[in-house]
Write a protein that holds these residues in place. Structure first.
Motif, PDB file in Angstrom:
ATOM      1  N   THR A  50     -16.958  30.608 -49.291  1.00  0.00           N
ATOM      2  CA  THR A  50     -17.950  30.212 -50.284  1.00  0.00           C
ATOM      3  C   THR A  50     -17.924  28.693 -50.468  1.00  0.00           C
ATOM      4  O   THR A  50     -16.927  28.035 -50.157  1.00  0.00           O
ATOM      5  N   GLU A  51     -18.996  28.151 -50.974  1.00  0.00           N
ATOM      6  CA  GLU A  51     -19.056  26.707 -51.228  1.00  0.00           C
ATOM      7  C   GLU A  51     -17.977  26.291 -52.226  1.00  0.00           C
ATOM      8  O   GLU A  51     -17.377  25.229 -52.088  1.00  0.00           O
ATOM      9  N   LYS A  52     -17.731  27.123 -53.210  1.00  0.00           N
ATOM     10  CA  LYS A  52     -16.706  26.823 -54.218  1.00  0.00           C
ATOM     11  C   LYS A  52     -15.331  26.699 -53.568  1.00  0.00           C
ATOM     12  O   LYS A  52     -14.594  25.744 -53.825  1.00  0.00           O
ATOM     13  N   ARG A 109     -14.725  26.290 -50.309  1.00  0.00           N
ATOM     14  CA  ARG A 109     -14.765  25.189 -49.344  1.00  0.00           C
ATOM     15  C   ARG A 109     -14.488  23.871 -50.055  1.00  0.00           C
ATOM     16  O   ARG A 109     -13.718  23.037 -49.580  1.00  0.00           O
ATOM     17  N   ALA A 110     -15.079  23.701 -51.217  1.00  0.00           N
ATOM     18  CA  ALA A 110     -14.889  22.471 -51.996  1.00  0.00           C
ATOM     19  C   ALA A 110     -13.423  22.302 -52.407  1.00  0.00           C
ATOM     20  O   ALA A 110     -12.901  21.183 -52.400  1.00  0.00           O
TER      21      ALA A 110
END
Length: 72
Positions: free
Chosen positions: A42-44, A46-47
């Motif tokens: 997820t982008e979360k 990944r961040a």
């Protein structure tokens, strides 16, 4: 970030899935699912990884090349 890159980061750091999970504050089951391609990162999450790890590090890039040669 690909699932393969995600796993290579963990291997580069010399961590188990559990250790990586604790450091990144991501569930261990999620780590396993992402690494095996069962789910996407997820982008979360990944961040979280990007904030803690520089994938442009020349040593990491060289590590990736060596690992890919072993696989292929």
């Amino acid at each position: 970030m690909t699932n393969e890159t995600f796993k290579l980061i963990r291997l580069y750091l010399g961590q188990t899935q559990r250790e990586f999970s604790e450091e990144m504050n991501i569930a261990e089951s999620t780590i396993a699912k992402v690494e095996t391609g069962f789910t996407v990162l997820t982008e979360k999450n990944r961040a979280k990884v990007v904030r803690k790890f520089n994938t442009d590090d020349p040593e990491f890039i060289e590590f990736c090349k060596r690992m890919k040669q072993r696989i292929y």
